[in-house]
Write an enzyme that holds these catalytic residues in place. Sequence first.
Site, PDB file in Angstrom:
ATOM      1  N   GLU A 162       0.840  -1.196   0.000  1.00 39.19           N
ATOM      2  CA  GLU A 162       0.000   0.000   0.000  1.00 39.19           C
ATOM      3  C   GLU A 162       0.878   1.249   0.000  1.00 39.19           C
ATOM      4  OE1 GLU A 162      -3.329   0.310  -0.471  1.00 39.19           O
ATOM      5  OE2 GLU A 162      -2.395   2.269  -0.731  1.00 39.19           O
ATOM      6  N   LYS A 221       8.305  -1.549  -2.507  1.00 38.45           N
ATOM      7  CA  LYS A 221       7.640  -0.781  -1.449  1.00 38.45           C
ATOM      8  C   LYS A 221       8.664  -0.232  -0.451  1.00 38.45           C
ATOM      9  CE  LYS A 221       5.090   0.871   1.584  1.00 38.45           C
ATOM     10  NZ  LYS A 221       3.886   1.481   1.902  1.00 38.45           N
ATOM     11  N   CYS A 277       6.376   4.338   9.003  1.00 41.92           N
ATOM     12  CA  CYS A 277       7.032   3.614   7.907  1.00 41.92           C
ATOM     13  C   CYS A 277       8.493   3.961   7.647  1.00 41.92           C
ATOM     14  CB  CYS A 277       6.241   3.837   6.632  1.00 41.92           C
ATOM     15  SG  CYS A 277       4.705   2.932   6.651  1.00 41.92           S
TER      16      CYS A 277
HETATM   17  C1  UDX Z   1       1.009  -1.530   9.641  1.00 40.86           C
HETATM   18  C2  UDX Z   1       2.495  -1.309   9.410  1.00 40.86           C
HETATM   19  O1  UDX Z   1       2.904  -0.196  10.157  1.00 40.86           O
HETATM   20  C3  UDX Z   1       2.813  -1.103   7.985  1.00 40.86           C
HETATM   21  O2  UDX Z   1       4.183  -1.162   7.768  1.00 40.86           O
HETATM   22  C4  UDX Z   1       2.249  -2.164   7.206  1.00 40.86           C
HETATM   23  O3  UDX Z   1       2.412  -1.846   5.846  1.00 40.86           O
HETATM   24  C5  UDX Z   1       0.791  -2.410   7.513  1.00 40.86           C
HETATM   25  O4  UDX Z   1       0.584  -2.569   8.893  1.00 40.86           O
HETATM   26  P1  UDX Z   1      -0.861   0.209  10.100  1.00 40.86           P
HETATM   27  O5  UDX Z   1      -2.161  -0.221   9.520  1.00 40.86           O
HETATM   28  O6  UDX Z   1      -0.531   1.646  10.109  1.00 40.86           O
HETATM   29  O7  UDX Z   1       0.315  -0.386   9.269  1.00 40.86           O
HETATM   30  O8  UDX Z   1      -0.680  -0.469  11.540  1.00 40.86           O
HETATM   31  P2  UDX Z   1      -1.684  -0.431  12.758  1.00 40.86           P
HETATM   32  O9  UDX Z   1      -2.525   0.787  12.678  1.00 40.86           O
HETATM   33  O10 UDX Z   1      -0.869  -0.731  13.963  1.00 40.86           O
HETATM   34  O11 UDX Z   1      -2.658  -1.674  12.466  1.00 40.86           O
HETATM   35  C6  UDX Z   1      -2.332  -3.013  12.588  1.00 40.86           C
HETATM   36  C7  UDX Z   1      -3.537  -3.745  13.207  1.00 40.86           C
HETATM   37  O12 UDX Z   1      -3.310  -5.142  13.186  1.00 40.86           O
HETATM   38  C8  UDX Z   1      -3.791  -3.371  14.684  1.00 40.86           C
HETATM   39  O13 UDX Z   1      -5.110  -2.892  14.822  1.00 40.86           O
HETATM   40  C9  UDX Z   1      -3.598  -4.702  15.437  1.00 40.86           C
HETATM   41  O14 UDX Z   1      -4.495  -4.850  16.518  1.00 40.86           O
HETATM   42  C10 UDX Z   1      -3.875  -5.708  14.347  1.00 40.86           C
HETATM   43  N1  UDX Z   1      -3.273  -7.027  14.578  1.00 40.86           N
HETATM   44  C11 UDX Z   1      -1.942  -7.130  14.812  1.00 40.86           C
HETATM   45  C12 UDX Z   1      -4.080  -8.165  14.527  1.00 40.86           C
HETATM   46  O15 UDX Z   1      -5.295  -8.089  14.351  1.00 40.86           O
HETATM   47  N2  UDX Z   1      -3.483  -9.393  14.684  1.00 40.86           N
HETATM   48  C13 UDX Z   1      -2.150  -9.526  14.905  1.00 40.86           C
HETATM   49  O16 UDX Z   1      -1.661 -10.660  15.058  1.00 40.86           O
HETATM   50  C14 UDX Z   1      -1.354  -8.356  14.991  1.00 40.86           C
HETATM   51  C1  UDX Z   2       4.675   7.315   3.712  1.00 39.46           C
HETATM   52  C2  UDX Z   2       4.674   7.224   2.180  1.00 39.46           C
HETATM   53  O1  UDX Z   2       4.506   8.538   1.627  1.00 39.46           O
HETATM   54  C3  UDX Z   2       3.561   6.293   1.695  1.00 39.46           C
HETATM   55  O2  UDX Z   2       3.645   6.123   0.293  1.00 39.46           O
HETATM   56  C4  UDX Z   2       3.702   4.946   2.379  1.00 39.46           C
HETATM   57  O3  UDX Z   2       2.627   4.096   2.011  1.00 39.46           O
HETATM   58  C5  UDX Z   2       3.740   5.097   3.889  1.00 39.46           C
HETATM   59  O4  UDX Z   2       4.777   6.009   4.270  1.00 39.46           O
HETATM   60  P1  UDX Z   2       3.228   8.609   5.517  1.00 39.46           P
HETATM   61  O5  UDX Z   2       4.321   8.219   6.447  1.00 39.46           O
HETATM   62  O6  UDX Z   2       1.819   8.326   5.889  1.00 39.46           O
HETATM   63  O7  UDX Z   2       3.442   7.901   4.096  1.00 39.46           O
HETATM   64  O8  UDX Z   2       3.303  10.183   5.219  1.00 39.46           O
HETATM   65  P2  UDX Z   2       4.275  11.109   4.333  1.00 39.46           P
HETATM   66  O9  UDX Z   2       3.441  12.130   3.685  1.00 39.46           O
HETATM   67  O10 UDX Z   2       5.152  10.314   3.450  1.00 39.46           O
HETATM   68  O11 UDX Z   2       5.148  11.860   5.436  1.00 39.46           O
HETATM   69  C6  UDX Z   2       6.105  11.185   6.225  1.00 39.46           C
HETATM   70  C7  UDX Z   2       6.850  12.180   7.083  1.00 39.46           C
HETATM   71  O12 UDX Z   2       7.694  13.016   6.307  1.00 39.46           O
HETATM   72  C8  UDX Z   2       5.939  13.142   7.858  1.00 39.46           C
HETATM   73  O13 UDX Z   2       6.448  13.343   9.156  1.00 39.46           O
HETATM   74  C9  UDX Z   2       6.012  14.412   7.034  1.00 39.46           C
HETATM   75  O14 UDX Z   2       5.717  15.564   7.779  1.00 39.46           O
HETATM   76  C10 UDX Z   2       7.463  14.386   6.599  1.00 39.46           C
HETATM   77  N1  UDX Z   2       7.726  15.184   5.380  1.00 39.46           N
HETATM   78  C11 UDX Z   2       7.104  14.873   4.204  1.00 39.46           C
HETATM   79  C12 UDX Z   2       8.647  16.230   5.434  1.00 39.46           C
HETATM   80  O15 UDX Z   2       9.224  16.519   6.486  1.00 39.46           O
HETATM   81  N2  UDX Z   2       8.912  16.944   4.290  1.00 39.46           N
HETATM   82  C13 UDX Z   2       8.314  16.660   3.097  1.00 39.46           C
HETATM   83  O16 UDX Z   2       8.607  17.335   2.109  1.00 39.46           O
HETATM   84  C14 UDX Z   2       7.379  15.584   3.052  1.00 39.46           C
END
Ligand code: UDX
Ligand code: UDX
Length: 461
Positions: A162, A221, A277
């Site tokens: 994603e 990714k 990430c």
């Molecule tokens: C996470 C990772 O940060 C990212 O790198 C990856 O691409 C996708 O998963 P995110 O959705 O942002 O992204 O994480 P989070 O909001 O923590 O959600 C993960 C969910 O999985 C939590 O709600 C957790 O409760 C659930 N989970 C985790 C399960 O249901 N079963 C498990 O065994 C572990």
């Molecule tokens: C990132 C990637 O953009 C996305 O494609 C991937 O799926 C998950 O990780 P995210 O972490 O949600 O997404 O947000 P992003 O907009 O990338 O910003 C990441 C961090 O960089 C933030 O703290 C943002 O404030 C900072 N940032 C971004 C800067 O400091 N300067 C910039 O020019 C852009």
Amino acid sequence: MKIKNICCIGAGYVGGPTMSIIAHKNPNIKVNVVDMNADKISAWNSKDLDNLPVYEPGLSKVVKEARGRNLFFSNDINKYIDQADMIFISVNTPTKTSGEGMGYAADLKYIEACAKQIAEVSKTDKIIVEKSTVPVRTSEKIRQILKLNNSHVDFQILSNPEFLAEGTAMRDLEIPDRVLIGGDKTPDGQKAIESLVKIYTSWVPRKNILTTNLWSSELSKLTANAFLAQRISSINSLSELCEETGADIEEVSKAIGMDSRIGSSFLKSSVGFGGSCFQKDILNLVYIARTLGLEKVADYWEQILIINEHQRNRFSSKIIDFIKKENLEPEVLMLGWAFKKNTNDSRESASIYVTNNLINNSIKVDIYDPKVKEYQVNFDLSSLNPDYDASLVNYIDNPFINISSYNTVVITTEWDEFKDFDWKTVYNNIKKPAYIFDGRNILKSEIIKKIGFNYLGLGRN
Ligand code: UDX
Ligand code: UDX
């Protein structure tokens, strides 16, 4: 295989919004999002659409439309694994805190547990889709676990990372630059790829759907995130150079970005990137490179994190030094806790590190954020430092309530409301001399200085 029933394990920032859009665009497919966290599931099912577990502009509208029709949230993981033709794994893959690869490698224990559970429950053939960001060749591990625990059912494995960014997740999902799907080159692998392509073509033009082998998809990714982070560290490293030379980073950034070969995105200087990430994925990339003996490659990517940490510390030191040197009140108003605007997510936010540095220097920090809740602020600080001095941290609902006690405002998140504040009124009420440390360069320095503030941005003079 025509997909009629999808299960997604993990109702977090990735699973929740992604499945909402898939359900919204495919009303004939039943989408069940499951999670082991019961509170999270009840929040997803809550009538109060303003308090979904994930805040994303536009999300509640889509959930309202699809929930109960073909989008469901549940804790009954086994039931919905059993019913599904296709299962997305969207659980978290944090950096390992112990064992081999500690501090660098991604911890795959949740992914592995999901694979085991899928194998144990499944009675019919299924397509398993890796949504979580994983190290290259994780799908092989998933395949082994599935085979070892269930030899009666055919599992096809796909990688479908994603690319959504938080804060703009719904837009990114609606109009993705590309959808990436990796799968086996075998006829069955290609059929599985086509099943997933069909789901996306409900709204994404076919030309924007890229199909590759599994390993290319997994590695793309990780490295896309590393490239984005690399641009931020590059511009942040130049912000320090600007301060020494009299150049202005905003002007430099604009000039660089107007070169169409470079492009203007991700060149905004900041107090450092956060989010779940970038750091995790780069650590993972560094670990993979080191494991393969590619020391120079590992050192190159690790430098991005070294600059990011340096930028956070540099910003904190500016504040601490000014407070000491100018004999200012050791109390700051911090605007922003989320790692970027338009999200309630604070994972790895620079604000956590800056606050920790300030309180370690006995500076009191009053924190305001429009979306992050107080318990999350406390959780973040105690996760970084279990012994942090909580008496120096105060969460506030109204940033202006105590304005006359501060000399110093620190901006850590670029929320629009901070840009739009009536800074003249703030100046009239704040303690003098008044300082603004703009960790996001969101304010127009000339105007702010004219009002009377001492303005310190990053890379600006
Ligand atoms: C996470 C990772 O940060 C990212 O790198 C990856 O691409 C996708 O998963 P995110 O959705 O942002 O992204 O994480 P989070 O909001 O923590 O959600 C993960 C969910 O999985 C939590 O709600 C957790 O409760 C659930 N989970 C985790 C399960 O249901 N079963 C498990 O065994 C572990
Ligand atoms: C990132 C990637 O953009 C996305 O494609 C991937 O799926 C998950 O990780 P995210 O972490 O949600 O997404 O947000 P992003 O907009 O990338 O910003 C990441 C961090 O960089 C933030 O703290 C943002 O404030 C900072 N940032 C971004 C800067 O400091 N300067 C910039 O020019 C852009």
